[in-house]
Design a protein around this motif. Structure first.
Motif, PDB file in Angstrom:
ATOM      1  N   ALA A  64      37.513  54.984  40.653  1.00  0.00           N
ATOM      2  CA  ALA A  64      38.186  53.721  40.975  1.00  0.00           C
ATOM      3  C   ALA A  64      39.496  54.020  41.674  1.00  0.00           C
ATOM      4  N   ALA A  65      39.884  53.114  42.551  1.00  0.00           N
ATOM      5  CA  ALA A  65      41.174  53.197  43.225  1.00  0.00           C
ATOM      6  C   ALA A  65      41.809  51.815  43.164  1.00  0.00           C
ATOM      7  N   ALA A  66      43.100  51.762  42.866  1.00  0.00           N
ATOM      8  CA  ALA A  66      43.749  50.465  42.659  1.00  0.00           C
ATOM      9  C   ALA A  66      45.139  50.442  43.253  1.00  0.00           C
ATOM     10  N   VAL A  67      45.556  49.244  43.661  1.00  0.00           N
ATOM     11  CA  VAL A  67      46.902  48.993  44.160  1.00  0.00           C
ATOM     12  C   VAL A  67      47.422  47.756  43.432  1.00  0.00           C
ATOM     13  N   ALA A  68      48.630  47.808  42.937  1.00  0.00           N
ATOM     14  CA  ALA A  68      49.213  46.640  42.280  1.00  0.00           C
ATOM     15  C   ALA A  68      49.324  45.498  43.278  1.00  0.00           C
ATOM     16  N   ASN A  69      48.876  44.333  42.865  1.00  0.00           N
ATOM     17  CA  ASN A  69      48.966  43.168  43.738  1.00  0.00           C
ATOM     18  C   ASN A  69      50.391  42.614  43.709  1.00  0.00           C
ATOM     19  N   ARG A  70      50.755  41.964  44.793  1.00  0.00           N
ATOM     20  CA  ARG A  70      52.105  41.410  44.894  1.00  0.00           C
ATOM     21  C   ARG A  70      52.047  39.979  45.416  1.00  0.00           C
ATOM     22  N   TYR A  71      52.821  39.110  44.774  1.00  0.00           N
ATOM     23  CA  TYR A  71      52.924  37.731  45.240  1.00  0.00           C
ATOM     24  C   TYR A  71      54.306  37.209  44.890  1.00  0.00           C
ATOM     25  N   GLN A  72      54.670  36.104  45.511  1.00  0.00           N
ATOM     26  CA  GLN A  72      55.985  35.500  45.294  1.00  0.00           C
ATOM     27  C   GLN A  72      55.836  34.148  44.609  1.00  0.00           C
ATOM     28  N   THR A  73      56.770  33.851  43.726  1.00  0.00           N
ATOM     29  CA  THR A  73      56.832  32.517  43.123  1.00  0.00           C
ATOM     30  C   THR A  73      58.131  31.842  43.543  1.00  0.00           C
ATOM     31  N   PHE A  74      58.106  30.512  43.552  1.00  0.00           N
ATOM     32  CA  PHE A  74      59.238  29.737  44.045  1.00  0.00           C
ATOM     33  C   PHE A  74      59.622  28.660  43.040  1.00  0.00           C
ATOM     34  N   ALA A  75      60.834  28.186  43.158  1.00  0.00           N
ATOM     35  CA  ALA A  75      61.373  27.211  42.209  1.00  0.00           C
ATOM     36  C   ALA A  75      60.579  25.913  42.195  1.00  0.00           C
ATOM     37  N   ASP A  76      59.924  25.580  43.312  1.00  0.00           N
ATOM     38  CA  ASP A  76      59.170  24.326  43.363  1.00  0.00           C
ATOM     39  C   ASP A  76      57.757  24.451  42.799  1.00  0.00           C
ATOM     40  N   GLY A  77      57.458  25.604  42.182  1.00  0.00           N
ATOM     41  CA  GLY A  77      56.134  25.820  41.612  1.00  0.00           C
ATOM     42  C   GLY A  77      55.190  26.579  42.513  1.00  0.00           C
ATOM     43  N   GLY A  78      55.643  26.955  43.702  1.00  0.00           N
ATOM     44  CA  GLY A  78      54.793  27.680  44.640  1.00  0.00           C
ATOM     45  C   GLY A  78      54.505  29.100  44.182  1.00  0.00           C
ATOM     46  N   ALA A  79      53.338  29.592  44.557  1.00  0.00           N
ATOM     47  CA  ALA A  79      52.944  30.982  44.312  1.00  0.00           C
ATOM     48  C   ALA A  79      52.142  31.437  45.521  1.00  0.00           C
ATOM     49  N   GLU A  80      52.712  32.351  46.320  1.00  0.00           N
ATOM     50  CA  GLU A  80      52.120  32.728  47.599  1.00  0.00           C
ATOM     51  C   GLU A  80      51.916  34.229  47.693  1.00  0.00           C
ATOM     52  N   GLN A  81      50.929  34.600  48.497  1.00  0.00           N
ATOM     53  CA  GLN A  81      50.570  36.005  48.683  1.00  0.00           C
ATOM     54  C   GLN A  81      50.367  36.288  50.168  1.00  0.00           C
ATOM     55  N   ASP A  82      50.859  37.430  50.608  1.00  0.00           N
ATOM     56  CA  ASP A  82      50.721  37.826  52.001  1.00  0.00           C
ATOM     57  C   ASP A  82      49.274  38.252  52.272  1.00  0.00           C
ATOM     58  N   MET A  83      48.614  37.570  53.195  1.00  0.00           N
ATOM     59  CA  MET A  83      47.195  37.819  53.429  1.00  0.00           C
ATOM     60  C   MET A  83      46.951  39.164  54.113  1.00  0.00           C
ATOM     61  N   ALA A  84      47.777  39.497  55.095  1.00  0.00           N
ATOM     62  CA  ALA A  84      47.598  40.773  55.802  1.00  0.00           C
ATOM     63  C   ALA A  84      47.787  41.941  54.847  1.00  0.00           C
ATOM     64  N   ARG A  85      48.778  41.845  53.990  1.00  0.00           N
ATOM     65  CA  ARG A  85      49.018  42.922  53.038  1.00  0.00           C
ATOM     66  C   ARG A  85      47.870  43.030  52.039  1.00  0.00           C
ATOM     67  N   THR A  86      47.299  41.899  51.648  1.00  0.00           N
ATOM     68  CA  THR A  86      46.167  41.919  50.726  1.00  0.00           C
ATOM     69  C   THR A  86      45.006  42.691  51.326  1.00  0.00           C
TER      70      THR A  86
END
Length: 518
Positions: free
Chosen positions: A30-52
Motif C-alpha cells: 500500500a502507498a498513502a498520502v495524507a489528504n488535505r482540505y480547508q475549512t472556513f468560518a462560513d461552514g465551507g470545506a474545500e479540497q484542491d482537485m489538481a492536488r488530489t
C-alpha cells in the motif's frame, strides 16, 4: 496470470491510498498520502482537485517502486472515494473551483427548507434517501443561487472518485450508487433529477454524467496517466461505488439473504443492511438515511449514518494533546491511544452520556438536524479523561443502535471495520448496545479491497460477487464478540435516556445556533 495484481484506489477524507492485492485477495502493498482540505468560518470545506489527482497518481507511482514488474502484472485498477460533495470541471476537463466536500455545511439552510417543503416526501420515496447539506444536489442549488458565474463555466459535476476516474481514463462517468441516492429513482437505478427543477436549478441537470456499472464495464488508462504513474497505457480501470459501499463490501456486508449488518467506524459512522431486492427496502418515518444500489444485480444497501464517528474520539484526544502542549509536552494521538482500551474499560459504564454530533454540519442519521451539536450529559466531580472517553465510545454505540433501529430489526451479526474497530473495548460496548454478535474483518484496507473486488468481477476472475466474497472476505472474519449481559441491561436504560435527550434538545440546538448567528 498467476501472479496478477489488482489495485484499489481509496481517496478518503483523511488519506488517499492505493493498495495492491493478489487475485485471491491478499494485500501485497500500500502507498498513502495524507489528504488535505480547508475549512472556513462560513461552514465551507474545500479540497484542491489538481492536488488530489497528483496525490493519487503519486501513490500509484510509489506502488510501482514496491512491487516488482507491477506494470506488466497489473490486471486492473478500480477507484473509490469519499462520498457526496461537488467536484466541477469545464469542457476542457479543468476544475472551475475547489471541490466541495461532504463536510461542507453551506447548503444547510437550503436542505433544511427543502425537508420542510411539500415536495420532500415525494423526493424521499423516489431516491430512498434523506436530503442533507453534504449532497451534491443541495450544493449545486447553493452554487446556482450564490455563484452562478462558477456554475456557468462548469460542464460536468463529479464526485471525488468520478474525478479520479476521469483523470485516469478521460471518461466522464459516475456510478449508480451516488447518482441514484442523490438524483435517481432507486427502484429502477436511473436518473430522476427533479429535485433540481423544484429548487430552481434546472440548468445543473446538464452537468450530471452518464452512469456506468463498474462490475460490467471498464475504461482504459490514458497515456498521460500512464506517464505520471509508471503504469501501462490501456490498463483496464473500473469505476467503483462510493467508499462506504466499497468498505462495506470489503468489510463483510455482502450477504445474499440480507441477515448481516456492517458498521464502519471511521470519520463518519456508517451502519448498513442489505436489501436483497427493491421490495425489501424499508423506508423510515423520519424520511432519513440512504438507499444505495449495491454492486450486485437487483440488490441495495440501506444505510443510516451518523455524521461524525471517530472525529469525536479525535476531538477529545486533541483536547488532551492541547493541555499537554501547554505544559511543553508534545504528544501525538497515537501516544494518547496507548493503553486507552484498558483505562476505558475500567471506567464505570454509562456514568455520563455523550451525543456524538461534533460535526458543524449537524446530524443526518437517523434524524436530520443541521443544528445538532455534541454534548455530555451527567458530568460530575471525580470524572477524568478515561470516563469522558468511555462516554464518547458509548455514544458512538448508542448512535449505531439509533441508526439500526430506524432500518428495522437489528441484524444478529454486525461486522465492523474502520480504524476504531481494532478497539476491543469498542467492540464489547457495541455488542452489548446492539445485543448482537460483533465480528471484525482482518482486512487492513476494506475500502480499497471492495473496489478491487468489483474489478475482479468485471475482469471475470470470479463468476459472481458470491464467489469473490467467499475468497476475499470469509477467510478474514475474526472471532465473535458477544454481548456482556451486565452491560446489556445498563445500556438498554442508557439508550432510552440518550434518545429522549436528543429528541428534546432539537429546539435548544436551534436556539444556540441562532444565538451565535446573531
Amino acid at each position: 496470470m498467476t501472479d496478477g495484481v489488482l489495485i484499489g484506489i481509496d481517496a478518503g477524507t483523511s488519506v488517499i491510498k492505493s493498495v495492491a492485492f493478489t487475485t485471491a485477495g491478499e494485500q501485497i502493498a500500500a502507498a498513502a498520502v495524507a489528504n488535505r482540505y480547508q475549512t472556513f468560518a462560513d461552514g465551507g470545506a474545500e479540497q484542491d482537485m489538481a492536488r488530489t489527482w497528483a496525490d493519487a497518481a503519486a501513490t500509484l507511482k510509489e506502488l510501482g517502486g514496491r512491487i516488482p514488474n507491477l506494470a506488466d502484472r497489473l490486471i486492473a485498477i478500480s477507484v473509490t472515494g469519499q462520498g457526496d460533495g461537488m467536484w466541477l470541471i469545464d469542457k476542457a476537463g479543468e476544475p472551475v473551483a475547489p471541490a466541495w466536500l461532504w463536510l461542507d455545511a453551506r447548503a444547510a439552510p437550503i436542505a433544511e427548507a427543502f425537508t420542510q417543503s411539500g415536495a420532500y416526501a415525494a423526493h424521499y420515496q423516489r431516491t430512498g434517501t434523506g436530503v442533507n447539506a453534504c449532497q451534491m444536489s443541495m450544493q449545486l442549488v447553493w452554487m446556482s443561487r450564490n455563484r452562478p458565474e462558477v456554475l456557468a463555466r462548469a460542464a460536468t459535476a463529479f464526485h471525488c472518485k468520478d474525478w479520479l476516474y476521469f483523470k485516469l481514463t478521460g471518461d466522464r462517468h459516475t456510478d449508480p450508487s451516488e447518482a441514484n441516492f442523490t438524483f435517481g429513482r432507486y427502484a429502477t437505478r436511473s436518473y430522476a433529477p427533479e429535485v433540481l427543477d423544484v429548487l430552481g436549478a434546472s440548468r445543473a441537470k446538464s452537468l450530471l454524467p452518464e452512469m456506468v456499472e463498474g462490475t460490467e464495464s471498464a475504461g482504459r488508462l490514458t497515456r498521460e496517466a500512464a506517464a505520471l504513474t509508471g503504469l501501462r497505457a490501456g490498463t483496464p480501470v473500473t469505476l467503483g461505488y462510493v467508499d462506504v459501499l466499497c468498505t462495506g463490501l470489503g468489510g463483510g456486508l455482502y450477504d445474499p439473504r440480507g441477515e448481516t449488518g456492517c458498521t464502519i467506524v471511521g470519520s463518519t459512522g456508517m451502519h448498513m443492511k442489505i436489501a436483497p431486492s427493491a421490495k425489501d427496502v424499508k423506508l423510515n418515518a423520519e424520511l432519513s438515511g440512504y438507499t444505495m444500489c449495491f454492486p450486485v444485480p437487483g440488490m441495495y444497501a440501506q444505510i443510516q449514518s451518523n455524521m461524525a464517528s471517530t472525529l469525536n474520539i479525535d476531538w477529545l484526544l486533541d483536547v488532551g494533546r492541547d493541555v499537554l502542549a501547554s505544559e511543553g509536552q508534545e504528544r501525538s494521538r497515537g501516544d494518547l491511544l496507548k493503553g486507552l482500551d484498558t483505562r476505558v474499560m475500567k471506567a464505570d459504564p454509562a456514568r455520563a452520556i455523550f451525543h456524538p454530533y461534533i460535526s458543524q454540519a449537524g446530524e443526518r442519521g437517523p434524524f436530520m438536524e443541521p443544528a445538532a451539536r455534541a454534548m455530555f450529559t451527567g458530568l460530575e466531580l471525580g470524572m477524568g479523561f478515561a470516563d469522558l472517553m468511555r462516554a464518547v465510545f458509548e455514544g458512538l454505540c448508542f448512535a449505531a443502535r439509533d441508526c439500526y433501529a430506524a432500518m428495522g430489526d437489528i441484524p444478529a451479526e454486525v461486522r465492523v471495520t474502520g480504524g476504531a474497530a481494532r478497539s476491543q473495548a469498542l467492540r464489547v460496548m457495541l455488542a452489548s448496545t446492539l445485543k448482537a454478535r460483533i465480528r471484525s474483518v482482518d482486512r487492513e484496507e476494506a475500502g480499497a479491497a471492495g473496489a478491487a473486488m468489483m474489478a475482479a468481477v468485471q475482469q471475470k476472475l470470479y463468476p459472481s460477487m458470491d464467489a469473490c466474497a467467499a475468497a476475499w472476505v470469509d477467510p478474514l472474519l475474526g472471532a465473535a464478540t458477544e454481548p456482556d449481559a451486565a452491560l446489556v441491561t445498563r445500556y438498554d436504560g442508557a439508550f432510552g435516556i440518550y434518545k429522549e435527550t436528543r429528541e428534546k434538545m432539537r429546539p435548544l440546538w436551534r436556539a444556540m445556533v441562532a444565538n451565535r448567528a446573531s
